[in-house]
Write a protein that holds these residues in place. Sequence first.
Motif, short mmCIF file in Angstrom:
data_model
loop_
_atom_site.label_atom_id
_atom_site.label_comp_id
_atom_site.label_asym_id
_atom_site.label_seq_id
_atom_site.Cartn_x
_atom_site.Cartn_y
_atom_site.Cartn_z
N LEU A 90 12.64 -16.46 106.64
CA LEU A 90 11.18 -16.35 106.49
C LEU A 90 10.58 -15.55 107.65
N GLU A 91 11.14 -15.78 108.84
CA GLU A 91 10.67 -15.04 110.02
C GLU A 91 10.83 -13.53 109.79
N LYS A 92 11.96 -13.14 109.21
CA LYS A 92 12.21 -11.72 108.94
C LYS A 92 11.18 -11.15 107.97
N VAL A 93 10.91 -11.93 106.93
CA VAL A 93 9.95 -11.47 105.92
C VAL A 93 8.57 -11.33 106.56
N ILE A 94 8.21 -12.32 107.36
CA ILE A 94 6.88 -12.32 107.99
C ILE A 94 6.76 -11.14 108.96
N ASP A 95 7.79 -10.92 109.76
CA ASP A 95 7.78 -9.77 110.69
C ASP A 95 7.57 -8.47 109.92
N MET A 96 8.26 -8.41 108.79
CA MET A 96 8.17 -7.20 108.01
C MET A 96 6.76 -7.00 107.43
N LEU A 97 6.08 -8.13 107.14
CA LEU A 97 4.76 -8.04 106.51
C LEU A 97 3.62 -7.94 107.52
N PRO A 99 2.55 -5.62 109.70
CA PRO A 99 1.69 -4.44 109.62
C PRO A 99 0.81 -4.44 108.36
N PHE A 100 1.37 -4.91 107.27
CA PHE A 100 0.62 -5.01 106.01
C PHE A 100 -0.54 -6.00 106.16
N ALA A 101 -0.27 -7.13 106.79
CA ALA A 101 -1.31 -8.14 107.02
C ALA A 101 -2.40 -7.57 107.93
N ASN A 102 -2.01 -6.85 108.97
CA ASN A 102 -2.98 -6.24 109.89
C ASN A 102 -3.92 -5.30 109.15
N MET A 103 -3.33 -4.56 108.21
CA MET A 103 -4.13 -3.64 107.41
C MET A 103 -5.25 -4.36 106.67
N TYR A 104 -4.95 -5.59 106.25
CA TYR A 104 -5.94 -6.40 105.53
C TYR A 104 -6.77 -7.27 106.48
N GLY A 105 -6.49 -7.18 107.78
CA GLY A 105 -7.18 -8.02 108.75
C GLY A 105 -6.84 -9.49 108.57
N VAL A 106 -5.63 -9.74 108.12
CA VAL A 106 -5.20 -11.11 107.82
C VAL A 106 -4.13 -11.54 108.83
N GLN A 107 -4.23 -12.80 109.27
CA GLN A 107 -3.25 -13.33 110.21
C GLN A 107 -2.27 -14.24 109.46
N ILE A 108 -0.99 -14.07 109.73
CA ILE A 108 0.01 -14.96 109.12
C ILE A 108 0.34 -16.03 110.14
N ARG A 125 14.60 -13.24 100.40
CA ARG A 125 13.56 -12.46 101.09
C ARG A 125 12.61 -11.79 100.11
N GLN A 126 13.18 -11.24 99.04
CA GLN A 126 12.32 -10.58 98.05
C GLN A 126 11.32 -11.59 97.46
N CYS A 127 11.83 -12.77 97.18
CA CYS A 127 11.00 -13.83 96.60
C CYS A 127 9.79 -14.12 97.48
N ILE A 132 4.14 -13.98 99.73
CA ILE A 132 3.27 -13.86 100.91
C ILE A 132 2.37 -12.62 100.78
N LYS A 133 2.93 -11.57 100.21
CA LYS A 133 2.15 -10.35 99.99
C LYS A 133 0.94 -10.64 99.08
N ASN A 134 1.16 -11.41 98.03
CA ASN A 134 0.06 -11.78 97.15
C ASN A 134 -0.99 -12.58 97.92
N GLY A 135 -0.52 -13.46 98.80
CA GLY A 135 -1.45 -14.25 99.62
C GLY A 135 -2.30 -13.34 100.50
N ILE A 136 -1.68 -12.36 101.10
CA ILE A 136 -2.41 -11.42 101.97
C ILE A 136 -3.42 -10.63 101.14
N GLU A 137 -2.96 -10.14 100.00
CA GLU A 137 -3.85 -9.32 99.16
C GLU A 137 -5.05 -10.10 98.64
N ALA A 138 -4.89 -11.42 98.51
CA ALA A 138 -5.98 -12.24 98.00
C ALA A 138 -6.99 -12.61 99.10
#
Length: 226
Positions: A90-97, A99-108, A125-127, A132-138
Amino acid sequence: IRSKAIKLEKMEVVSQLAASISHEIRNPLTVVKGFMQLMKAKDISAETKEQYMNIALEELNRACMIIDDYLTFAKPFPEKIETLHVERELEKVIDMLRPFANMYGVQIVATLMPATMEGNAQYFRQCFLNIIKNGIEATTNGGKVYVDAHADGKTVTIVVRDEGEGMTKEQLARFGEPYFSTKEKGTGLGAMVSIRIIEMMNGTWRIQSEKGRGTTMTVSFSLLEK
Ligand code: ADP
Ligand code: MG
């Protein structure tokens, strides 16, 4: 015999997934091919050419998005079953996301307790990438997405919670249905892929959502027995 049947069934899920990926990617590529062929015509105006080019680019972009939903972590021999350290994955997935979260101004915000389970790292990881990506986008600016993992008894439970836009009852009922998307450029494939992966790894899932309040996805897997 029963366990053999289950194994075969699982192989089938995997090959179905592979078949649908090639189908999904072939569609936009076919459109690109068609417009490229049209662009080769000599009597075509610059304006039309520009239009065709834009369509082709959009379709290529769509193919990339589909690949993101299915194959971000693709490696050869994906069927390998290994010991997964849930918190590390999960840490790997979160690290990867991030920059994407920052783009949305969202903190994980992650609270991850160590736990081990059996499964395939790539699919795992894909799962969670998709969830998490959907969570950020919402979620809008300043919002948070919480990722929680805790183990108790024989199961590890992963909870992804956002305080984003949430879903109506109708939307919730369609969650995971192929091509269902409320996003302007959504694929409607991410949730379906996540659900298939959870089921493939013998996990269970539950989603709760309320319009305007947020969404919580709860996923459980059996812990690896020691
Ligand atoms: P996409 O993200 O490409 O739209 P998904 O299959 O990942 O496709 O999600 C399908 C739909 O489910 C989304 O378009 C959205 O309407 C809804 N959805 C999924 N996750 C959430 C969430 N965390 N909050 C609100 N809606 C969500
Ligand atoms: Mg998605």
